[in-house]
Design an enzyme around this catalytic site. Sequence first.
Site, PDB file in Angstrom:
ATOM      1  N   CYS A 115       0.123   3.939   2.694  1.00 24.64           N
ATOM      2  CA  CYS A 115       0.518   3.456   4.017  1.00 24.64           C
ATOM      3  C   CYS A 115       1.966   3.808   4.319  1.00 24.64           C
ATOM      4  O   CYS A 115       2.338   4.071   5.473  1.00 24.64           O
ATOM      5  CB  CYS A 115       0.333   1.939   4.125  1.00 24.64           C
ATOM      6  SG  CYS A 115      -1.372   1.373   3.948  1.00 24.64           S
ATOM      7  N   CYS A 133       0.838  -1.210   0.000  1.00 26.27           N
ATOM      8  CA  CYS A 133       0.000   0.000   0.000  1.00 26.27           C
ATOM      9  C   CYS A 133       0.868   1.253   0.000  1.00 26.27           C
ATOM     10  O   CYS A 133       1.569   1.542   0.973  1.00 26.27           O
ATOM     11  CB  CYS A 133      -0.907  -0.023   1.232  1.00 26.27           C
ATOM     12  SG  CYS A 133      -1.707   1.552   1.608  1.00 26.27           S
TER      13      CYS A 133
END
Length: 308
Positions: free
Chosen positions: A50, A47
């Site tokens: 993230c 991600c």
Amino acid sequence: MIELGGGAAAPAQDANIKDVSEQDFMAEVVDASMQVPVIVDFWAPWCGPCKTLGPMLEEAVKAAGGAVKMAKVNVDEAQMVASQLRIQSIPTVYAFWQGQPVDGFQGAVPQSEIKAFVDRLVQQGGGAGADQGNGLEDALTAAEEMLEQGAASDAAQTFSAILGEDEKNAAAYGGLVRAHIALGELEQAEAILNGAPAEISKAPELEAAHAQLELAKQAAGVGPVAELTAKVEANPDDHQARYDLAQALYAQGDGEGAVDHLLELFRRDREWNDGAAKAQLTTIFDALKPNDPVALKGRRRLSSMIFA
């Protein structure tokens, strides 16, 4: 935001920032949040956002100096927890306090919003606030003892005197509200609560006083304990009678009995009356002191039911 997918584990962090697995989620998040707020970062190594949000969260947590902790949960390796908390996209961040989620957000946000998020948790956990000095601290302790011993009028005078020295003392404001509740002066208690300075209006002490005021208002309309007990014993699935019995028990000072019946109601039908059992439990927990055995045990039992 990015939809969930596959990936690998992230490296471990320092003492206040841990990688948390599905197996130790209860211990490292739910149980740990009984002592200090825990921020849970739901992430995955694939991600992109993230990778930006995670370090920013870690920086803010480190700056809090132990007033909050952070748990990093890889959603690929903790799919059951992610499902239970309905994590549908990442990054998603939840904050746990006293065993329950109390705040959160989704997606990457600016550092200023992260700092404000962490600051709110620090305040909620009691880690923030200026030192009021030994004199005011001693006066607060004395006022609380008066209130516990039933001298509500003397306690109210002492709390008022403290506010004369420090008009933004959240503990004194909350104590003054509770003193007027004990005196049965609910309108006065509400007026004091509504008149609190904006800077402390969301302080834990005032939130607790607000919860106590709501419970005191409810107590005015409850029926006799014996009658409600008989109804519940005759029909254990009479949810309204059980809910009313919990209110009546709390009004009589039996907080543990009230919590037991609300937990049983939650176990039987957690969605009854739009989740009224959980909402009432939360109000009772908020009204009690954070270290009250009834609150500690009740929060843990409720969390165990939610995450079972």
